[in-house]
Design a protein around this motif. Structure first.
Motif, PDB file in Angstrom:
ATOM      1  N   TYR A 165       7.015  93.764 -25.970  1.00  0.00           N
ATOM      2  CA  TYR A 165       6.819  93.200 -27.304  1.00  0.00           C
ATOM      3  C   TYR A 165       7.251  94.189 -28.388  1.00  0.00           C
ATOM      4  CZ  TYR A 165       3.798  89.458 -25.410  1.00  0.00           C
ATOM      5  OH  TYR A 165       3.292  88.367 -24.745  1.00  0.00           O
ATOM      6  N   TYR A 166       7.145  95.492 -28.083  1.00  0.00           N
ATOM      7  CA  TYR A 166       7.447  96.536 -29.076  1.00  0.00           C
ATOM      8  C   TYR A 166       8.764  97.245 -28.774  1.00  0.00           C
ATOM      9  CZ  TYR A 166       2.728  95.619 -30.615  1.00  0.00           C
ATOM     10  OH  TYR A 166       1.601  94.984 -31.094  1.00  0.00           O
ATOM     11  N   GLY A 167       9.578  96.636 -27.916  1.00  0.00           N
ATOM     12  CA  GLY A 167      10.910  97.158 -27.677  1.00  0.00           C
ATOM     13  C   GLY A 167      11.048  98.139 -26.541  1.00  0.00           C
ATOM     14  N   ALA A 168       9.950  98.459 -25.868  1.00  0.00           N
ATOM     15  CA  ALA A 168       9.997  99.385 -24.729  1.00  0.00           C
ATOM     16  C   ALA A 168      10.088  98.548 -23.455  1.00  0.00           C
ATOM     17  CB  ALA A 168       8.760 100.277 -24.713  1.00  0.00           C
ATOM     18  N   ILE A 169      11.260  98.431 -22.911  1.00  0.00           N
ATOM     19  CA  ILE A 169      11.497  97.524 -21.786  1.00  0.00           C
ATOM     20  C   ILE A 169      11.322  98.258 -20.454  1.00  0.00           C
ATOM     21  CG2 ILE A 169      13.093  95.886 -20.760  1.00  0.00           C
ATOM     22  CD1 ILE A 169      12.134  95.203 -23.633  1.00  0.00           C
ATOM     23  N   TYR A 170      10.339  97.833 -19.692  1.00  0.00           N
ATOM     24  CA  TYR A 170      10.048  98.405 -18.378  1.00  0.00           C
ATOM     25  C   TYR A 170       9.984  97.290 -17.332  1.00  0.00           C
ATOM     26  CZ  TYR A 170       8.480 103.045 -20.057  1.00  0.00           C
ATOM     27  OH  TYR A 170       8.410 104.306 -20.608  1.00  0.00           O
ATOM     28  N   GLU A 171      10.415  97.614 -16.135  1.00  0.00           N
ATOM     29  CA  GLU A 171      10.049  96.822 -14.977  1.00  0.00           C
ATOM     30  C   GLU A 171       8.630  97.228 -14.578  1.00  0.00           C
ATOM     31  OE1 GLU A 171      11.606  94.342 -13.459  1.00  0.00           O
ATOM     32  OE2 GLU A 171      13.193  94.480 -14.994  1.00  0.00           O
TER      33      GLU A 171
END
Length: 257
Positions: A47-53
């Motif tokens: 949601y805050y732009g930190a993309i993790y698997e």
């Protein structure tokens, strides 16, 4: 060997009563390993732009916790005034900040705290008081005793859980280990409380559920100990070095004179 008690009734001859929290006053069960938690947490970061698997997030979280603890332990051991085993306690909000930073996101303290609290809520099956806790604390205050908390915990979780459970007002002071970067059984953690309030250790009773952290730590500074073997006590723990021992703890009884 201490005195074995049938019920969790605190002796009244002390002036100060210093409590552990989890496993002593609060019954809690958390589970951080189930996949759905990390799926939801990864979505929150996204949601805050930190993309993790999800698995990536879980792995990086564990690695950062380990890295922060190792760095803090090294700092403690390099302190020339420090003469015993370092017991580091990181501030977990810093880990969540770093997780954002690794994805190029600058997270402020508020976002890091809210992320940590979301993680805590996801991982908590239940958090509740042991029966009789409020009544016991109220009875100590009623007869004029000082009541303190000295707990290995994270402020961003614990302070809020105590408020939800309605026990914060019973304490004259609350010391949470993440605020001091050290934890029980580190004697320095105990000395912070003792020195801040000029407590006489012989007139102060520590109440906890862990032989190493609670009994060993308190005994290390000369404080008598009331040990309860609760459902959260370490396996095969017996608290045999404590002054008072409750083997099958399940509820607190009020204190009367």
């Amino acid at each position: 060997m201490g005195e074995y008690l049938q019920e969790a009734v605190l002796p009244v001859q002390y002036d100060n009563y210093v409590f552990d929290l989890y496993g002593t006053l609060v019954d809690i069960h958390t589970e951080e390993d189930f996949p759905k938690l990390w799926e939801k947490l990864a979505l929150f970061f996204g949601y805050y732009g930190a993309i993790y698997e999800p698995k990536e997030l879980q792995k990086r979280y564990a690695a950062l916790v380990s890295d922060c603890e190792r760095a803090l332990k090294k700092t403690l051991e390099e302190d020339r005034h420090y003469t015993h085993e370092a017991s580091p306690e990181i501030e977990i909000g810093e880990v969540f900040e770093k997780l954002y930073q690794e994805k190029g996101i600058v997270a402020d303290k508020t976002l890091a705290i809210h992320t940590g609290q979301f993680f805590r809520a996801l991982s908590t099956d239940y958090v509740r008081l042991y029966p009789g806790t409020k009544q016991m604390l109220a009875s100590l205050k009623k007869i004029g005793k000082k009541v303190y908390l000295l707990s290995n915990a994270q402020r961003i979780f614990t302070a809020y859980e105590m408020n939800v459970l309605g026990i914060t007002p019973f304490f004259d002071d609350i010391l949470i280990s993440s605020d001091y970067h050290t934890k029980k059984p580190d004697e320095r953690f105990f000395h912070i409380l003792l020195e801040r309030h000029k407590l006489d250790v012989t007139r102060s009773l520590y109440i906890g559920n862990d032989s190493r952290c609670d009994v060993g730590g308190a005994k290390g500074v000369g404080m008598p100990v009331f040990y309860v073997n609760s459902n959260i006590s370490p396996k095969n723990d017996d608290g045999k070095e404590a002054d008072y021992i409750v083997e099958n703890f399940c509820a607190w009884k009020e204190v009367t004179i």
